[in-house]
Design a protein around this motif. Structure first.
Motif, short mmCIF file in Angstrom:
data_model
loop_
_atom_site.label_atom_id
_atom_site.label_comp_id
_atom_site.label_asym_id
_atom_site.label_seq_id
_atom_site.Cartn_x
_atom_site.Cartn_y
_atom_site.Cartn_z
N TYR A 90 -19.00 3.31 -27.65
CA TYR A 90 -20.36 3.08 -27.13
C TYR A 90 -21.40 3.88 -27.90
O TYR A 90 -22.52 3.44 -28.10
N LEU A 129 -6.04 2.32 -28.22
CA LEU A 129 -5.67 0.90 -28.12
C LEU A 129 -4.60 0.57 -29.17
O LEU A 129 -3.61 -0.12 -28.87
N VAL A 155 -8.89 -5.34 -21.26
CA VAL A 155 -9.90 -4.54 -21.95
C VAL A 155 -11.14 -4.42 -21.07
O VAL A 155 -11.88 -5.38 -20.87
N LYS A 201 -13.27 1.92 -34.92
CA LYS A 201 -12.87 0.70 -34.21
C LYS A 201 -11.35 0.53 -34.24
O LYS A 201 -10.72 0.83 -35.25
N ALA A 202 -10.84 0.00 -33.17
CA ALA A 202 -9.40 -0.24 -33.10
C ALA A 202 -9.00 -1.38 -34.03
O ALA A 202 -9.67 -2.41 -34.09
N ALA A 203 -7.90 -1.17 -34.76
CA ALA A 203 -7.32 -2.24 -35.57
C ALA A 203 -5.86 -2.40 -35.13
O ALA A 203 -4.95 -1.97 -35.82
N PRO A 204 -5.65 -2.99 -33.97
CA PRO A 204 -4.28 -3.14 -33.46
C PRO A 204 -3.45 -3.99 -34.41
O PRO A 204 -3.99 -4.89 -35.06
N ASP A 205 -2.18 -3.71 -34.50
CA ASP A 205 -1.30 -4.44 -35.42
C ASP A 205 -1.08 -5.86 -34.91
O ASP A 205 -0.42 -6.08 -33.90
N MET A 206 -1.64 -6.84 -35.64
CA MET A 206 -1.55 -8.22 -35.17
C MET A 206 -0.13 -8.79 -35.33
O MET A 206 0.20 -9.77 -34.68
N GLY A 240 -13.26 -1.32 -21.09
CA GLY A 240 -14.33 -0.50 -21.67
C GLY A 240 -13.92 0.01 -23.04
O GLY A 240 -12.74 -0.01 -23.40
N VAL A 241 -14.91 0.44 -23.80
CA VAL A 241 -14.67 0.92 -25.16
C VAL A 241 -15.46 2.21 -25.32
O VAL A 241 -16.22 2.36 -26.27
#
Lengths: 345, 345
Positions: B260, B238, B253, B266-271, B255-256
C-alpha cells in the motif's frame, strides 16, 4: 516375439533451455515373454511433444510430484507421453494384434504397456489418427476445460489467449469464437498472426515481439477490458493481462513457457488489481477434468467434422526427430500441435 | 438546527507511507434545512480505521474505480468510512433523534446522510457498540466470507493467516479454529504472537520479523502443507505461502499491506507451482458477499456471545486522533481492529 526397440532418453538433467545433445537414442531388446503377464506391446504411430515435459527433466522436479502424470524423469529413463499406436503383441485378451490404441505411450518406436497402464482402444471416428494426439486428446481437453471450466467464458465475453498458435492456444481461440466470444491472440511471428486472423477466425492477433509495452498493447486490443485470460506463457504477459482485466475476470493458468527454461522473469501481477477487481488466477491440469471429457469430445468432433474448427498440426517424421522437435518448442518453432509420426499407419 | 462539524481531510494525494501532516481538520457548518429533503444528520460514535483507505488517497487510484465503495478520495474531500452513530436530526420519517445507526459515515464528528446513503438502524443485540464497527460488521464479514466462501476452508484443513492479529486476521484465525482447522498466524511482534497463541487459540504463531527465510519458516509450521492462505500482506509472504501450498490449495487475497505504501516488493508467486498444484489465487471484497451476511452474523453473534470468540479492539479517542490512528496502521501499531471513538455513547 523379440524385437529391438529404439527409444529417446535424456543424457542428463536439463535445467536451462534444452539442446539436442541433451538427448540420445538407446536400443533395448523387448520380448513379450519377459514382461509381466497381461502386458501389451504397441508400435508407436504418433506421439505428442509437449513443453511441460521439460519441467519433468529438471534436477529439481519436486513441484511436479503433485501430479501423477508429471513426475520427474531421470536421465536414461523412458519418457512417457501421450500417443497413438497399434498393438503388435498382446498378453491381454482384451487386445489383439492390429488394434489401435491411445494413451500413455513413450518416446520409443515400441512401447510395453504393463497391466494397469493408461491406454484404451481407439476408434478414429473418421478423423486422422494425428487428431487423436492433439485436438481430440489432451490438447483439446486442456483448451476446452481451461476455457469453460476454469475460465468460465460466457458468450459475448472478451477472451485473450497467449501462445495462441500453439497446440492448446489455437484450439482455445476457436472454441471461444464458436461460443460467441471476442478473441484476440498473441504469438511470436507475423506468419502466426496472419494465420490466426485468416485461418482460425480470431477477431484480432498480434506479434508480442513487435511490442514494447504489453500493457498498452492489450489496452489497445481490449478497450473494454479482458474477461478471460488463457495463460500459456506467464511472465510479463500475465502482468499485462491482469492490468487489463475486468471486474470478476478469470485467469486460467495453463502454462508458463516463458519460465520453463529458467530464462524468463517471473510474473508479479498487481495484487491490488486482483483484490479490487476480484480477479481469480487459477492453475489447472486437464487430467482433473476427465468429467467433462465426453462433453468436450462431442463438441470437438462436431466442430472438426463440420469444418468450423481446424486442427493445426506440425508433424515431424521418425524417432530421431524427437530431440529437434522438442527443442524447437522453446524457440517457437512449431505451428499448432507438435507431433512426431513414428511409423506409417 | 445548525451545528459546526469538524472533519478530517487529506491535504494532498498520498503516494507513499502516510504522515500525520498529510491530514488536517476542517470545520464546516451543517444545517438540516440546507440539505436535500429526507436527509439525516448523525453524530459519529465509533468509526472504522482501515488500511485499504490509503489506496483511495493516491494520485492514481484508478484501480479502485472497480468498486463503488473504494473510489478515489481527493484532497479536501470528506473521507467516508464504516461507522456507528446516533441520529441528531432527521428529515426522514423512518429515523428519529436518538436512533442508533450503522453504515457508511465519515471521518467527521457529524455526518450528513442524504437520501440513498448506505446506512440502517442498528440493534446492538447486547454487544458493545464498537463490535458493530468490527467483528459484527465488515471486518467480520471479510474474515468469514474470505475464509469460507473464497478460501472454502474445510474441517481438518491447514490454514495460514498473515497480519493475524489485525482487524480481520484475528477473526479469520478464530473462525478457522472454531471450524476445526489447524491455524497458524504471522504478525510483527512478540506480544502479538503470544496473544494469538494464548488468547485467540491459534495452534501456533510466529513473528515474521524474526525470520530470514519465510519459505523455510512456513515449511516448519506446516510440515503437511497449507490448504488455505488468507493473505493480508502480499509480497514475499505470498510467495512463501504458494511455495508451501498443497494440491488444490486456495489463496484468499484480502489485502496487500506490504505494498500500500509503495515500499514493498511485489509478489511473484511461482506459476509452475500454481499449475501443478492447481492453486487458486482469488481477490475479493466483502461487499460482494452480502448474501452470506445473515449466516455470518448468526455465527459471529453465537461465538462472541458464548465467549468462544474474542473481538480485539484498539480504540483511540476523538476526531483529532484519526490521523495518528491511520498512520499507525502501516507501522503495525494496532492490535486487532483499529477504531476511533468519536463521542461518549
Amino acid at each position: 516375439m523379440e524385437l529391438t526397440n529404439r527409444i529417446i532418453v535424456t543424457r542428463n538433467y536439463i535445467d536451462g533451455a534444452p539442446k539436442e545433445s541433451d538427448f540420445e537414442v538407446r536400443s533395448r531388446v523387448v520380448s513379450l515373454s519377459r514382461e509381466p503377464a497381461g502386458s501389451v506391446i504397441v508400435r508407436s504411430l504418433y506421439v505428442s511433444i509437449d513443453p511441460y515435459q521439460l519441467t519433468r527433466m529438471k534436477s529439481d522436479s519436486s513441484s511436479q510430484s503433485y501430479s501423477s502424470l508429471a513426475t520427474g524423469i531421470a536421465p536414461g529413463e523412458e519418457v512417457d507421453c501421450y500417443g497413438v499406436g497399434k498393438v503388435v503383441a498382446s498378453g491381454d485378451p482384451e487386445f489383439e494384434e492390429g488394434d489401435l490404441v491411445g494413451g500413455l505411450l513413450s518416446w520409443g518406436e515400441y512401447c510395453v504397456l504393463k497391466p494397469g497402464a493408461m491406454f484404451r482402444k481407439l476408434d478414429p471416428m473418421g478423423f486422422p489418427l494425428s487428431h487423436h494426439v492433439g485436438a481430440l486428446a489432451f490438447s483439446g481437453l486442456t483448451a476446452y476445460a481451461g476455457l469453460f471450466e476454469v475460465g468460465k467464458a460466457k458468450k459475448g465475453e472478451k477472451v485473450f489467449v497467449s501462445a495462441a498458435s500453439g497446440s492448446v492456444g489455437h484450439l482455445v481461440g476457436q472454441f471461444a469464437k464458436l461460443h460467441g466470444c471476442y478473441v484476440v491472440g498473441s504469438a511470436g511471428s507475423k506468419a502466426k498472426v496472419e494465420l490466426m486472423k485468416e485461418k482460425l477466425g480470431f477477431d484480432d492477433a498480434f506479434n508480442y515481439k513487435d511490442e514494447t509495452d504489453l500493457k498498452a498493447t492489450l489496452k489497445k486490443y481490449f478497450p473494454e477490458g479482458i474477461d478471460v485470460y488463457f495463460d500459456n506463457v506467464g511472465g510479463e504477459m500475465l502482468e499485462a493481462a491482469v492490468d487489463n482485466m475486468n471486474a470478476f475476470g478469470r485467469v486460467a493458468v495453463c502454462g508458463v513457457i516463458s519460465e520453463y527454461t529458467g530464462k524468463g522473469r517471473k510474473a508479479a501481477p498487481d495484487m491490488m488489481d486482483v483484490i479490487f477487481r476480484r480477479i481469480t488466477i487459477r492453475g489447472f491440469l486437464a487430467a482433473d477434468f476427465m468429467c467433462v471429457f465426453p462433453e468436450f469430445m462431442s463438441a470437438a468432433c462436431e466442430h472438426l467434422g463440420s469444418g468450423k474448427m481446424v486442427s493445426l498440426e506440425d508433424i515431424s517424421i521418425g524417432l530421431d526427430s524427437i530431440p529437434s522437435a522438442f527443442v524447437g518448442l522453446f524457440a517457437g518453432g512449431n505451428l499448432g500441435k507438435k507431433i512426431v509420426q513414428m511409423a506409417a499407419e
